[in-house]
Write an enzyme that holds these catalytic residues in place. Structure first.
Site, PDB file in Angstrom:
ATOM      1  N   CYS A 123       0.804  -1.231   0.000  1.00 48.13           N
ATOM      2  CA  CYS A 123       0.000   0.000   0.000  1.00 48.13           C
ATOM      3  C   CYS A 123       0.832   1.275   0.000  1.00 48.13           C
ATOM      4  CB  CYS A 123      -0.963  -0.016   1.186  1.00 48.13           C
ATOM      5  SG  CYS A 123      -2.179  -1.363   1.099  1.00 48.13           S
ATOM      6  N   HIS A 265      -3.179   7.301   2.467  1.00 48.42           N
ATOM      7  CA  HIS A 265      -3.608   6.006   1.959  1.00 48.42           C
ATOM      8  C   HIS A 265      -4.946   5.655   2.586  1.00 48.42           C
ATOM      9  CE1 HIS A 265      -4.066   1.795   1.294  1.00 48.42           C
ATOM     10  NE2 HIS A 265      -3.705   1.454   2.508  1.00 48.42           N
ATOM     11  N   ASN A 295     -10.505   0.233  -0.002  1.00 50.75           N
ATOM     12  CA  ASN A 295      -9.043   0.280   0.071  1.00 50.75           C
ATOM     13  C   ASN A 295      -8.497  -0.354  -1.201  1.00 50.75           C
ATOM     14  OD1 ASN A 295      -6.315  -0.273   0.531  1.00 50.75           O
ATOM     15  ND2 ASN A 295      -6.598  -0.739   2.686  1.00 50.75           N
TER      16      ASN A 295
END
Length: 341
Positions: A123, A265, A295
């Site tokens: 990520c 993020h 996500n």
């Protein structure tokens, strides 16, 4: 005690400057109600713990490269179809273990012949890819670099695992970097990166790599899927993103109150809120799209920037703070003043 994190500062006259941005999500939408039909959960439970109401998911036959090509094409168009000299693709879900996915993406974008390669930092991949692109510019190896982050994350998530199936989604985001001046809009400022491999077991896909394959034994049931230790990951994500953000702000000479837009993020709503509160950044300055896209792994920051730039919530002149955390463990942060695109 966490060791000081290294920071990147571009040399004079070779600063990495964002001149184009693009994002893409697959059209197939999966709502919380769709998941409730097959998981032991509820819409309220998902919204309360993650802030997610819906997510975009690839359909059979759609791979990471398909998402990356769409985002890359939009970023190139945003940059007025500028010719680029390299392609860096951040992904956790390459089309194949071998070869890398970036050369195929470059070829489909009409960029055959330029260097193209993958970066794997889960990520945090977009920030690592940004730093890599910045290195190409600083060294003179390139004048423009296409940086893409794309993940078909749902292809590695156990559809029966309530802890991950409700969170992860698919998408891509991209930016075009040029070599420019450190004081012009779009220039990346202090880029901070870090990692801690001693905690790699917190976020992993245990099977499929040389570690498991070298045993000669079949993988344990479920080891082909993404595993995440939720509580420990939450704690480290908050701590690492906050620390990296503070160092990046200090390297830029900004205080938290100088930040106009905080683009983190999109892990889950609780993590975003905790990091922003620790930094002293109020809700009115936070950018978020997690409610509608979930996500999307490494793609989450550039996808967020593309969407918010398009809808006018992110404007030219806004001072922006970026931060991310993912498997590795890996984390990072950066600052920039948003350009006119």
């Amino acid at each position: 005690m966490t060791a000081p994190l290294p920071a990147f500062g571009a040399p004079p006259g070779r600063a990495p400057v964002i001149v184009g941005v693009g994002g893409h999500v697959p059209p197939n939408v999966v709502t919380n109600d769709d998941l409730v039909a097959r998981l032991d959960t509820s819409d309220e439970w998902i919204r309360t713990r993650t802030g997610i109401a819906a997510r975009h998911v690839v359909t059979p036959g759609t791979a990471t490269s398909d998402l990356a090509v769409e985002a890359g094409r939009k970023a190139l168009k945003s940059a007025q179809d500028a010719q680029v000299d390299a392609v860096v693709l951040a992904t956790t879900t390459p089309d194949h273990p071998c070869p890398a996915t970036a050369p195929a993406v470059a070829g489909r974008l009409g960029l055959t012949g330029v260097p193209a390669f993958d970066v794997a930092a889960v990520c945090t991949g977009f920030l690592y890819a940004l730093a890599t692109g910045a290195g190409f510019l600083a060294s003179g190896l390139a004048e423009r670099v296409l940086v893409i982050a794309a993940d078909a994350f749902t292809t590695i998530v156990d559809p029966a695992d309530r802890g991950t199936a409700v969170i992860f989604a698919d998408g891509a985001g991209a930016v075009v970097l040029k070599a420019g001046d450190a004081d012009e809009p779009g220039a990346l400022n202090s880029v901070v990166l870090g990692s801690d491999g001693e905690l790699s077991d917190l976020i992993s896909v245990p099977a499929g790599g040389s570690r498991q394959r070298s045993t000669g034994l079949p993988p344990e049931p479920g080891d082909e899927y993404f595993h995440m230790a939720g509580r420990a990951t939450y704690r480290h994500a908050v701590e690492r993103m906050t620390a990296a953000a503070r160092q990046s702000l200090a390297g830029t000479g900004w205080a938290p109150e100088d930040v106009d837009r905080f683009a983190s993020h999109q892990a889950n709503a609780r993590i975003l809120e905790a990091v922003a509160e620790r930094l002293g950044i109020g809700p009115e300055r936070r950018l978020s799209n997690i409610e509608h896209v979930g996500n999307t792994g490494g793609a989450s920051i550039p996808l967020l920037l593309a969407q918010k730039s398009a809808d006018g919530e992110l404007k030219a002149g806004d001072r922006v703070l970026l931060t991310a955390f993912g498997g590795g463990l890996a984390w990072g942060a950066a600052t920039l003043t948003w350009p006119e695109l």
